[in-house]
Design a protein around this motif. Structure first.
Motif, mmCIF file in Angstrom:
data_model
loop_
_atom_site.group_PDB
_atom_site.id
_atom_site.type_symbol
_atom_site.label_atom_id
_atom_site.label_comp_id
_atom_site.label_asym_id
_atom_site.label_seq_id
_atom_site.Cartn_x
_atom_site.Cartn_y
_atom_site.Cartn_z
ATOM 1 N N SER A 74 35.030 59.591 -3.391
ATOM 2 C CA SER A 74 35.877 59.764 -2.218
ATOM 3 C C SER A 74 37.255 60.239 -2.611
ATOM 4 O O SER A 74 37.807 59.845 -3.627
ATOM 5 N N THR A 75 37.827 61.135 -1.809
ATOM 6 C CA THR A 75 39.189 61.594 -2.025
ATOM 7 C C THR A 75 40.169 60.800 -1.202
ATOM 8 O O THR A 75 41.365 61.031 -1.255
ATOM 9 N N VAL A 76 39.660 59.837 -0.424
ATOM 10 C CA VAL A 76 40.511 59.106 0.504
ATOM 11 C C VAL A 76 40.591 57.635 0.157
ATOM 12 O O VAL A 76 41.651 57.041 0.120
ATOM 13 N N LEU A 152 37.302 55.904 6.084
ATOM 14 C CA LEU A 152 35.968 55.982 5.507
ATOM 15 C C LEU A 152 35.092 56.971 6.266
ATOM 16 O O LEU A 152 34.176 57.564 5.703
ATOM 17 N N LEU A 153 35.340 57.126 7.580
ATOM 18 C CA LEU A 153 34.582 58.088 8.380
ATOM 19 C C LEU A 153 34.981 59.522 8.070
ATOM 20 O O LEU A 153 34.259 60.460 8.421
ATOM 21 N N PHE A 368 27.392 64.883 13.792
ATOM 22 C CA PHE A 368 28.197 63.878 13.102
ATOM 23 C C PHE A 368 28.142 64.139 11.599
ATOM 24 O O PHE A 368 27.176 63.754 10.931
ATOM 25 N N PRO A 369 29.147 64.804 11.048
ATOM 26 C CA PRO A 369 29.155 65.115 9.615
ATOM 27 C C PRO A 369 29.237 63.851 8.763
ATOM 28 O O PRO A 369 29.720 62.804 9.202
ATOM 29 N N THR A 370 28.762 63.973 7.526
ATOM 30 C CA THR A 370 28.850 62.886 6.558
ATOM 31 C C THR A 370 29.832 63.281 5.454
ATOM 32 O O THR A 370 30.422 64.369 5.483
ATOM 33 N N PRO A 430 42.395 64.536 5.476
ATOM 34 C CA PRO A 430 41.796 63.533 6.377
ATOM 35 C C PRO A 430 42.834 62.638 7.033
ATOM 36 O O PRO A 430 42.617 62.159 8.146
ATOM 37 N N LEU A 431 43.966 62.409 6.365
ATOM 38 C CA LEU A 431 45.008 61.574 6.943
ATOM 39 C C LEU A 431 45.607 62.234 8.178
ATOM 40 O O LEU A 431 45.885 61.577 9.186
#
Length: 558
Positions: A74-76, A152-153, A368-370, A430-431
């Motif tokens: 994960s990059t987040v 996380l989403l 709904f992408p993953t 994503p932020l």
């Protein structure tokens, strides 16, 4: 002899070869097109054919990410977890200091008995302050925890956690639909024999035995093609939508995965929802579809219907999906295929957001992408960094394999070029999405939001979309007056351009100014009635809309 047993979740088809007529090779169940075309050797054998269709998939494993790749998956998450951990540390330190401070104060009260009243007042004030500080720190921790869960989403895996080899099915790219079809050839058990008014039957202790086809050794058979593939005809489940011709996969019990080898002559009749294929060996089979067939989206719109009630419309290459949100529930409002209304069993059924998303995926309506979808779909972030002429196939033609791409970035601090793999993202992106979705959900009771083509043209650290005030329950006019906003997570501005402008420009719209949030940006030009509606929005409704926006990732995959 045949028998069909059906209930809500399972359908069982059984056919027994009692005649053993070599000319009777076409098997159909109860005047349907479901059945088999068996070879001559099976038509003359003591066998039974069994087809068990479970309308759900209980075979496909939930593949966990290997531990070796979890560090960089994960990059987040590392960024958010670090923030939460720092908040927890700060709370523990503050609580320890408060306890020490309270102990010192209690000692001073006992030593100075002459100033009891004054010290009691001071102690009460100092006790209230730590309690208030503790409450603030707990609220901050709760906020950070919610942010971590929402991020996380939106997390994007930096690399694929598993390497799929041909002909193994890539379960990150494809999804099973319509359940599992268990195909078996069984040895016919001993039949009853009438003897002097009695019925005698041999009972086998082992129970039903599987008939091996083709046999392990074929030396006794002279013909080269003595065991041809068996033709199978299946009907696609009525509650499942395939936007392309389904692919057929068989279950490999040894490798514990789906494979596409051993299957040939696949044909699909969409009008009759009938699929035909030839199978070399019997076993569990399933139908698969590209999980990203409806990505990227062509457009989207979030429109309020009333207080705590909105309608989300997502338009893709194949379909238009309308989702209604009311309070803390979601419902499929309508589906259009080829501009025609399509009925679905999910319509008019209210569910929680999580249950609703699962139900849509199982019906083939996956929007709904993953965390791995960006390896198979062109996202807005990838488009912004790609030179003109570079394209990545996705969705409809995602079966092709493309080489790993890199993008060049110039670092001003070290004065040199660096390369970044195409699948990697900055944690800032994503932020920005999360902040945008949160504030869109907060304003959704009185304001409509929509897709803008300029979202693919702005720099990667910003998102662009359109917004307008919408207070009536009627359908919007054909040419509504939209405002175009650009948001970076920390700054919002109204753009001078519109959807028909010739080129993208960051020029500020006249008589507007910068704001730190979308809420204050929209509030500048909003009516009192609109802000009053926003104020009456419930927390459950806002959370449901936010969860739906986070799950669809409209700003990245459209």
């Amino acid at each position: 002899m045949e028998k069909v047993i059906q209930d809500e979740n399972v359908t069982l088809y059984v056919w027994a070869n009692l005649k053993k007529n070599p000319r009777y090779r076409s098997v159909r169940f109860s005047e349907t097109q479901i059945g088999f075309e068996i070879p001559r050797i099976l038509a003359t054998s003591d066998i039974a054919l069994r087809l068990l269709h479970t309308h759900y998939d209980h075979v496909t494993p939930l593949r966990p990410v290997p531990a070796a790749s979890q560090e960089n998956t994960s990059t987040v998450t590392p960024v958010v977890k670090g923030e939460v951990k720092s908040v927890e540390t700060a709370i523990s330190k503050n609580l320890q200091e408060e306890r020490k401070q309270q102990e010192n104060e209690s000692h001073s009260v006992h030593e100075e008995e002459t100033e009891v009243m004054e010290e009691q007042d001071d102690t009460e004030r100092q006790t209230e302050e730590p309690e208030a500080t503790k409450c603030d720190l707990e609220m901050k921790l709760l906020s950070e925890t919610v942010s971590a869960a929402q991020m996380l989403l939106l997390e994007n895996a930096s690399e694929k956690p598993y390497s799929f080899e041909d002909p193994e099915v890539d379960l990150y790219q494809f999804t099973t639909l319509g359940g599992v079809y268990h195909l078996d050839i069984l040895e016919l058990p001993p039949q009853c024999k009438p003897v002097k008014g009695w019925m005698i039957v041999e009972i086998l202790k082992e129970g039903l035995q599987k008939y091996v086809y083709p046999p392990e050794t074929t030396e006794d058979f002279e013909m080269e093609n003595a065991f041809p593939p068996i033709e199978v005809m299946l009907k696609v489940h009525e509650n499942v939508i395939f936007f392309e011709a389904p692919m057929v996969a068989r279950w490999d019990a040894e490798g514990k995965h789906w494979k596409t080898d051993g299957i040939s002559n696949v044909s699909y009749q969409p009008e009759d929802r009938l699929i035909t294929f030839s199978l070399e060996t019997f076993g569990p089979v399933t139908l698969i579809q590209d999980a990203h067939v409806n990505m990227p989206y062509q457009s989207w719109e979030l429109r309020p219907l009333d207080v705590n009630k909105v309608l989300l419309t997502v338009t893709t290459v194949f379909t238009e999906i309308q989702i209604q949100v009311k309070e803390n529930l979601c419902m499929l409002a309508s589906i259009k295929l080829n501009n025609k209304r399509h009925s679905s069993a999910l319509e008019e059924k209210w569910m929680s957001p999580v249950s609703f998303i699962i139900a849509l995926k199982e019906a083939g309506l996956n929007i709904f992408p993953t965390g791995h979808s960006h390896f198979y779909v062109v996202t807005n972030y990838k488009k912004k960094g790609r030179k003109k002429g570079q394209e990545q196939k996705s969705g409809v033609l995602s079966n092709l394999i493309f080489p790993k791409r890199v993008s060049l970035q110039y670092d001003l601090h070290v004065n040199e070029w660096s390369t970044t793999p195409a699948g990697q993202f900055s944690a800032e992106l994503p932020l920005v999405e999360m902040k945008a979705y949160r504030q869109m959900a907060l304003l959704s009771s009185a304001f409509a939001f929509g897709w803008s083509r300029w979202n693919t043209e702005c720099d990667p650290k910003n998102v662009v979309f359109k917004v307008r005030e919408h207070l009536t329950k009627e359908e919007p006019s054909p040419n509504p007056n939209w405002n175009f906003l650009m948001f970076s997570g920390d700054r919002a501005q109204s753009l001078k351009i519109n959807e028909s402008s010739e080129a993208f420009s960051k020029a500020l719209k006249e008589d507007t100014e910068f704001h730190s949030t979308l809420y204050h940006m929209v509030k500048d030009s909003a009516s009192e009635e609109a802000m009053e509606k926003v104020g009456r929005s419930s927390c459950q409704f806002t959370d449901s809309v936010c969860h739906l926006l986070l799950s669809t990732r409209l700003l990245s995959y459209s």
